[in-house]
Design an enzyme around this catalytic site. Structure first.
Site, PDB file in Angstrom:
ATOM      1  CG  HIS A   8      48.448  94.584  18.287  1.00 53.27           C
ATOM      2  ND1 HIS A   8      48.570  95.292  17.111  1.00 53.27           N
ATOM      3  CD2 HIS A   8      48.669  93.286  17.953  1.00 53.27           C
ATOM      4  CE1 HIS A   8      48.867  94.463  16.114  1.00 53.27           C
ATOM      5  NE2 HIS A   8      48.917  93.237  16.607  1.00 53.27           N
ATOM      6  CG  MET A  52      49.374 102.876  13.625  1.00 54.19           C
ATOM      7  SD  MET A  52      48.568 104.257  12.802  1.00 54.19           S
ATOM      8  CE  MET A  52      50.007 105.129  12.163  1.00 54.19           C
ATOM      9  CB  SER A  60      46.133  97.476  16.806  1.00 57.36           C
ATOM     10  OG  SER A  60      47.295  97.952  17.463  1.00 57.36           O
ATOM     11  CB  THR A  61      45.443 102.187  17.851  1.00 59.49           C
ATOM     12  OG1 THR A  61      46.836 101.888  17.856  1.00 59.49           O
ATOM     13  CG2 THR A  61      45.194 103.512  18.534  1.00 59.49           C
ATOM     14  CG  ASP A 105      49.563  91.812  13.165  1.00 55.78           C
ATOM     15  OD1 ASP A 105      49.926  90.912  12.382  1.00 55.78           O
ATOM     16  OD2 ASP A 105      49.379  91.622  14.384  1.00 55.78           O
TER      17      ASP A 105
END
Length: 369
Positions: free
Chosen positions: A205, A294, A178-179, A297
């Site tokens: 993401h 972050m 993600s991030t 998930d």
């Protein structure tokens, strides 16, 4: 930044209207202090050094010096967390992904509509991502990262429980992020050799308008062919598939199944969804690497991988932009290895190994019993 201190923001955009909108959003929140505004990249670099903001919102298309060059200079001299505010067009996606490769933390896509665009539609995302970015421990970017060494399988690697011995199921590896993920994946992908004996699924993401371009950029640095996953794609060893940003990705009967249904626990794509289906399909021939990001998930999906005999790897805190997702995976108890980024491709390749008798294409009739 101390508790109770406002987050100091430098707003960079060549549009006076856009700067006014961004400042209005931040002023109305109460937890931010706009310490400066800039109209071009050159001014942004100067004010970043002088004002020392906690975070910078960066436009891409600016005069004199664009946002890409400004990001490159800032991240190689006095690095600051940078949040890109960019258009969703193909050109905008290309530039945004390049900025992430140069060290920007994340991005917010401007709604379409030119001067009349309504930034209030992304207010929540903007505020949330600025708060996250302000807490990131940034590191100096040496202008162009050196690709990691190409992974190889050590012929002396012992045939223990660390290597796969399950015969007829196609091995499947999943990279989940993600991030901070785009830059991380750009560094990681060159480390997989061209004869990598597994299908490689990449779940990042990211909005749907960006993932096709992201797949192209990964393909440009990877020794493996990389494609934007499509409905019905057959899983093949030595092929990487990027999950579309507006779909959940499952695997069933050797094929990719895309689902544009509702978000699951706030995510679409959901890493948990992909991991649970890979666990069912590949069993002990599944490997999952939970990278920077972050949230939580993947924390449920890694348990399915582990329960079915597969291996779960988590990126370590020192090399993660955000340690949230790896930390949650570790907390689940399903993680078998915690490794720095530069060791992850090697660990995946050694786990899979040169699999004699394992098919190069997944069975279309479901997993072997």
């Amino acid at each position: 930044m101390t508790n109770g201190e406002k987050i100091r923001v430098l707003v960079a955009d060549d549009s006076a209207f856009m700067r006014k909108v961004l400042v209005s959003i931040l002023d109305s929140d109460g937890s931010f202090e706009v310490v400066g505004e800039s109209r071009d990249g050159r001014e942004t670099v100067e004010k970043a050094a002088k004002l020392k903001p906690h975070v910078i919102t960066m436009d891409i298309n600016m005069p004199h010096m664009d946002g890409l060059r400004a990001t490159e200079i800032i991240m190689s001299t006095e690095p600051r967390p940078i949040l890109i505010v960019s258009a969703e067009s193909k050109d905008g996606a290309d530039a945004t992904l390049r900025a992430l490769e140069l060290g920007a933390i994340d991005f917010v896509a401007k709604p379409s509509g030119g001067i009349d665009l309504d930034m209030s539609s992304v207010r929540e995302e903007l505020v949330r991502k600025l708060r996250i970015a302000s807490k990131v421990r940034v590191i100096r970017n040496l202008l162009r990262s050196t690709p990691a060494k190409v992974a190889h399988v050590d012929p002396a690697f012992p045939a223990t429980s660390s290597t796969l011995v399950t015969g007829t199921r196609l091995p499947v590896a999943v990279l989940a992020a993600s991030t901070g993920g785009p830059a991380t994946l750009m560094k990681l992908m060159p480390a997989f050799s061209e004869d990598f004996p597994a299908a490689l699924l990449i779940v990042q993401h990211m909005p749907g308008a960006f993932t096709a371009q992201f797949a192209e950029q990964l393909g440009a640095v990877s020794r493996l062919p990389v494609k934007h996953a499509a409905q019905g794609d057959v899983l093949r060893a030595g092929q990487a598939y990027v999950c579309p940003g507006d779909c959940h990705l499952r695997v069933a009967s050797g094929r990719i199944v895309l689902d544009d249904g509702p978000r699951i626990a706030g995510y679409r794509p959901s890493i948990d969804v992909t991991l649970e289906s890979v666990a069912a399909l590949a069993g002990a021939n599944a490997v999952a690497a939970i990278l920077t990001g972050m949230g939580n998930d993947g924390a449920r999906g890694v348990m399915a991988i582990q329960e079915n005999g597969g291996l779960v790897i988590a990126q370590d805190e020192a090399t993660s932009v955000i340690f949230g997702m790896p930390a949650e995976a570790i907390r689940s108890g399903a993680v078998g290895k915690v490794l720095p980024l530069e060791q992850i491709a090697m660990a995946i390749s050694q786990r899979i190994g040169p699999q004699l008798g394992v098919p190069r294409v997944a069975s279309l009739s479901g997993p072997a019993k």
